[in-house]
Design an enzyme around this catalytic site. Structure first.
Site, PDB file in Angstrom:
ATOM      1  N   ASP A  25       0.877  -1.164   0.000  1.00 29.73           N
ATOM      2  CA  ASP A  25       0.000   0.000   0.000  1.00 29.73           C
ATOM      3  C   ASP A  25       0.915   1.214   0.000  1.00 29.73           C
ATOM      4  OD1 ASP A  25      -1.680   2.108   0.523  1.00 29.73           O
ATOM      5  OD2 ASP A  25      -2.523   1.283   2.374  1.00 29.73           O
ATOM      6  N   LYS A  86       2.959  11.343  -3.041  1.00 34.45           N
ATOM      7  CA  LYS A  86       1.934  10.749  -3.900  1.00 34.45           C
ATOM      8  C   LYS A  86       1.053  11.816  -4.560  1.00 34.45           C
ATOM      9  CE  LYS A  86      -1.495   7.019  -3.479  1.00 34.45           C
ATOM     10  NZ  LYS A  86      -1.977   6.018  -2.493  1.00 34.45           N
ATOM     11  N   GLU A 182      -7.112   0.571  -4.587  1.00 34.86           N
ATOM     12  CA  GLU A 182      -7.100   0.391  -3.135  1.00 34.86           C
ATOM     13  C   GLU A 182      -8.418  -0.156  -2.573  1.00 34.86           C
ATOM     14  OE1 GLU A 182      -5.770   4.266  -2.050  1.00 34.86           O
ATOM     15  OE2 GLU A 182      -3.758   3.856  -2.810  1.00 34.86           O
ATOM     16  N   ASP A 208     -13.084   4.982   1.685  1.00 30.67           N
ATOM     17  CA  ASP A 208     -11.671   5.064   2.070  1.00 30.67           C
ATOM     18  C   ASP A 208     -11.233   6.514   2.158  1.00 30.67           C
ATOM     19  OD1 ASP A 208      -8.903   5.157   2.228  1.00 30.67           O
ATOM     20  OD2 ASP A 208      -8.551   3.683   0.651  1.00 30.67           O
TER      21      ASP A 208
END
Ligand code: ADP
Ligand code: MG
Length: 619
Positions: A25, A86, A182, A208
């Protein structure tokens, strides 16, 4: 959506050999790695027993530090301490509108590099450093080299962002088995696929909220297979935004106007600590400069409402996309560190009218799911039915009149291949431009251009006779290959679309929203453009016919035809669809007579003994 069950049975040449596959992850805030050992997924810790690796890299002049070791430098050396890298992946300088303390270099339309004490570092290189840490951790912990990895990305990552992630993995020396969304990984971790004995379909919402991204997905589990019904989200909304909202509130409370970079970095950390502590306490204290503020849960709820409301409206939209009602949802699953906040749990519970599930550690659930998928892909597991991912935006190509012909619509399960036949527009046309676009709008100018290429060498034929087969293929990582082939001659051309870095999450979002907002307007524009293309085709055919057979008409007929022709040409300059349609009608009246005259002439010729072949050739 057509459903494919993808079974990838064990491919190991030595069947009993266990091959090492890991799931990573690669988070905005934290990254972690997991693997399946003796049939059970486990997160792997470092030598100090820590599972979460803060996604932070500190470039000092002499050395590089990672994770917790790099964290103290966020405040003492912010320019050389890269956090939330990211957010920069696959994005151009122009896309980066949020506040950050870095010196970025590069052209506005390319992915920028960070200017650090060790020189230029690109987001891809920095992400590779984080991945390398996790690879090393896994190899130390498993005492074996890693054979393959599944790396997760937000469902909303566009192709540029996915490609950047893949590049980073390769740079880290990882063999990428697959990039996996994800929320899809989270569903695998929850073993939602273990409910195969249930006879009815079940639908799940995966919510999420991490540090930098928000994703919501709706999965349907039916007859032993998962289907991703819809996805939505923001690539720039997460716990970091909650921290900024708290900071903004605190500044206002204390009448602080501006903060320098170091102060900003310092206070953001304080705000975050307060937020995290509020998940266990009713009230917390925040220290700003030399003052102390109290923050309680109701105030916190109010402060972050603006951010949570955005997530809620995305939830409502994906529910509409999936054509589901609240009653259709069996469970809502919470993923991501931010879902530990009571305020988030409450908001999600309210919108779905049920208590959301949070039984697996929300920080670890994605890595765990990724490791299970990795284990299947590497061939250690034989129950190989894998989850499907979907395309985030529609893919199509430009046709006449600047219109988009959609080949693959958004939320289509991937991998997918779609083929469609096109033809030439003009007589003797020997080349065709294939322009590939992404987006939900009907006009090319409102979509994002992904790439273009020319199919050369089409044998000259009458307009409409060439058969050009265009194939769009999206592989399991969401990367697109477009090929075109003229089938009567076999000429072939192809491109792999690796779009230039730069389509931001906001752009993806905007392209989607525009698709809704302008649906009506687009319909009208499409209608107008189609009418124009059709009219131009008529004119073109008429001009060709007149070249050959104008002599068949009386002077009067010719004049009437030419007047109608001129009238249509004039109307085509404008955009009055009614006027164009009536000009076409008018032209038809005169050209029909002309066509009849031409037909008669041919029949006469045939009766006089012309071979049938000649007749059809001259037609
Ligand atoms: P990502 O997937 O973006 O890396 P994570 O899932 O690790 O993010 O979540 C990180 C976010 O979760 C951060 O914004 C962090 O502040 C927040 N977070 C972590 N623990 C808590 C907590 N106890 N309460 C509220 N938020 C938390
Ligand atoms: Mg996450």
């Amino acid at each position: 959506m057509a459903l494919l069950q993808i079974a990838e049975p064990g491919q190991s040449s030595a069947p009993h050999e266990h091959r090492i596959a890991i799931g990573i992850d690669l988070g905005t805030t934290h990254s972690l790695v997991a693997t399946v050992l003796s049939g059970k997924a486990k997160v792997l810790n470092d030598e100090q027993g820590r599972v979460l690796l803060p996604s932070i890299v500190h470039y000092a002049e002499q050395q590089t530090q990672y994770g917790n070791e790099a964290a103290p430098f966020i405040t003492s050396d912010p320019k050389n301490t890269i956090v939330s890298v990211k957010r920069f992946m696959g994005r151009s300088q122009a896309d980066i509108k949020f506040q950050h303390p870095y010196a970025l270099v590069g052209e506005a339309n390319e992915m920028p590099a960070f200017e650090t004490a060790q020189g230029r570092k690109t987001p891809v290189e920095i992400s590779a450093e984080i991945l390398k840490q996790l690879k090393d951790r896994a190899e130390a912990s498993l005492q074996n080299p890693v054979n393959g990895a599944v790396i997760t990305v937000p469902a909303y990552f566009d192709e540029a962002q996915r490609q950047a992630t893949r590049d980073a993995a390769q740079l880290a020396g990882l063999n990428v088995l697959r990039l996996l969304n994800e929320p899809t990984a989270a569903a695998v971790a929850y073993g939602l696929d273990q409910e195969s004995n249930l006879s009815t379909d079940r639908n799940y919402v995966i919510y999420d909220l991490g540090g930098g991204t928000f994703d919501v997905s709706i999965l349907r589990f039916s007859q032993g297979v998962f289907e991703v019904l819809a996805t939505g989200g923001h690539t720039a909304l997460g716990g970091d935004d909650l921290d900024r909202l708290i900071l903004k509130w605190a500044k206002k409370q204390l009448n602080i106007e501006t903060l320098d970079d170091a102060e900003y970095a310092h206070f953001i950390v304080a705000a975050r600590k307060a937020k995290e502590a509020l998940s266990d306490a009713e009230t917390v204290q925040i220290q700003l400069l030399d003052q102390v503020l109290n923050l309680d849960r109701p105030t916190f709820e109010e402060i972050i409402k603006v951010a949570l409301d955005k997530t809620i409206s995305v939830c409502k939209r994906v529910m509409r996309d999936a054509k589901l009602e609240l009653d259709d949802i069996q469970n809502v699953v919470l993923v991501g560190g931010s879902t530990r906040s009571y305020a988030v749990q409450k908001a999600v519970g309210d919108v779905f009218s049920q208590e959301p599930l949070c039984t697996i550690n929300p920080d670890e659930v994605v890595a765990i799911g990724a490791s299970i998928t990795a284990n299947q892909l590497i061939g250690n597991s034989t129950d190989g039915s894998l989850l499907l991912d979907v395309t985030p935006l529609s893919l199509g190509l430009e046709t006449m009149g600047g219109l988009v012909e959609r080949l693959i619509s958004r939320n289509t399960a991937i991998p997918v291949a779609r083929r469609q036949e096109f033809t030439t527009y003009q007589d003797g046309q020997t080349a065709m431009l294939i322009h590939v676009v992404q987006g939900e709008r009907d006009l090319v100018e409102h979509c994002r251009s992904l790439g273009r290429f020319v199919l050369h060498g089409i044998p000259p034929m009458t307009a409409g006779q060439a058969r050009i087969e265009v194939t769009f293929q999206v592989d399991a990582d969401g990367l697109l290959t477009v090929s075109a082939k003229e089938t009567t001659s076999g000429v072939h051309a192809q491109i792999d679309i690796k779009p230039s870095y730069g389509l931001s999450g906001e752009d993806t979002e905007r392209l989607l929203l525009d698709g809704y907002k302008f649906a009506e307007e687009d319909k009208n524009l499409r209608h107008l453009n189609e009418t124009k293309v059709e009219a131009q085709r008529e004119l073109e055919a008429l001009v060709q016919a007149l070249k050959v057979d104008a002599a068949l008409l009386t002077e009067e007929q010719l004049a009437a035809l030419q007047t109608a022709q001129a009238q249509l040409e004039t109307e085509l300059q404008g955009s009055d669809i009614k006027a164009i349609e009536s000009a076409v009608e008018q032209l038809k009246i005169h050209s029909d007579a002309f066509a009849a005259a031409r037909m008669n002439q041919h029949i006469d010729a045939a009766l006089k003994g012309t071979k049938l072949d000649d007749w059809s050739n001259s037609n």
